[in-house]
Design a protein around this motif. Structure first.
Motif, PDB file in Angstrom:
ATOM      1  N   SER A   1      87.480  10.962 -81.429  1.00 34.64           N
ATOM      2  CA  SER A   1      86.895  12.186 -81.986  1.00 34.64           C
ATOM      3  C   SER A   1      86.248  11.899 -83.344  1.00 34.64           C
ATOM      4  CB  SER A   1      87.953  13.280 -82.124  1.00 34.64           C
ATOM      5  OG  SER A   1      88.987  12.855 -82.996  1.00 34.64           O
TER       6      SER A   1
ATOM      7  N   LYS B   1      82.968  10.304 -82.622  1.00 36.39           N
ATOM      8  CA  LYS B   1      82.040  11.310 -82.093  1.00 36.39           C
ATOM      9  C   LYS B   1      81.390  12.075 -83.247  1.00 36.39           C
ATOM     10  CE  LYS B   1      81.820  15.499 -79.296  1.00 36.39           C
ATOM     11  NZ  LYS B   1      82.586  16.496 -78.521  1.00 36.39           N
TER      12      LYS B   1
ATOM     13  N   SER C   1      92.169   9.860 -78.314  1.00 35.46           N
ATOM     14  CA  SER C   1      91.984  10.913 -79.315  1.00 35.46           C
ATOM     15  C   SER C   1      91.307  10.382 -80.581  1.00 35.46           C
ATOM     16  CB  SER C   1      93.335  11.539 -79.675  1.00 35.46           C
ATOM     17  OG  SER C   1      94.215  10.548 -80.202  1.00 35.46           O
TER      18      SER C   1
END
Length: 220
Positions: free
Chosen positions: A31, A34, A28
């Motif tokens: 993210s 990203k 997680s």
């Protein structure tokens, strides 16, 4: 190890594909990276990052990107991952991408909707996980000047440039406040409050003086 891969258009910064979709709790944290990759894509589309190949350092990772024929290929790797191998990985994806119809690519309007490329990215990422395979060792041993030609920069410097650019832009578009003869907001408030009163006092004084003058003239 390859962590994140994004392919996007250089012209408008639209992300087209992303390979593996990290949705479990273990990954997680990716993210955040990203979002940083998408920021890099936008900076390239704005012309703020003009190099065709570049390495951007961030925390214990680095982004490597390649720009070819109006398409941007970005990969996030661990800092210890060989840079030469990372660019081999991007070049392999680029060669596969070149096989697709260019008119189809230009018609894509939704982010990450080019799912045909996701499988290709996933396939290559698996091939490049282990740097000690014979194929990857052969690529590392190739004598190339590529590493010497790649610009390296800290992500923090790129973010700071963007903040400064936005600040300058806001100053240019913001209307300048109207100049005041009072040179101070407080003086302007005082002037607005007392100026009418002073006008009335001066007018009254002028009337009294005029009446006295007329009276003296009449007596004489």
């Amino acid at each position: 190890m390859v962590k994140i891969t994004i392919v996007g258009r250089a012209g408008d910064g639209l992300p087209l594909a992303q390979g593996l979709r990290y949705v479990n709790e273990e990954n997680s944290y990716l993210s955040f990276y990203k979002q940083q990759a998408e920021f890099i894509l936008q900076e390239i589309s704005k012309g703020a990052l003009s190099h065709s190949m570049m390495t951007i350092l961030i925390d214990h990772y680095c982004f490597n990107f390649l720009v070819e024929n109006g398409v941007v290929y970005i990969v996030l790797c661990e800092l210890a991952y060989p840079r030469k191998l990372a660019f081999h990985y991007l070049q392999d994806i680029q060669k596969e991408f070149e096989k697709f119809d260019k008119t189809l690519i230009g018609k894509i309007t939704r982010p990450y909707s080019f799912v045909k490329l996701d499988g290709i990215i996933a396939k290559f990422s698996r091939q490049y996980i282990d740097t000690r395979t014979q194929a990857n060792l052969s690529k590392l041993n190739l004598k190339r000047k590529q590493d010497l030609e790649i610009v390296t920069e800290e992500m923090s410097h790129i973010l700071e440039r963007r903040r400064n650019s936005e600040r300058i832009r806001r100053l240019q578009v913001s209307p300048e406040p109207a100049s005041s003869i009072w040179c101070s907001p407080r003086l302007e408030v005082i002037a607005m409050k007392w100026t009418p009163i002073m006008i009335m006092v001066i007018a009254s004084s002028a009337l009294v003086w005029a009446s006295l003058v007329l009276t003296n003239d009449y007596v004489i």
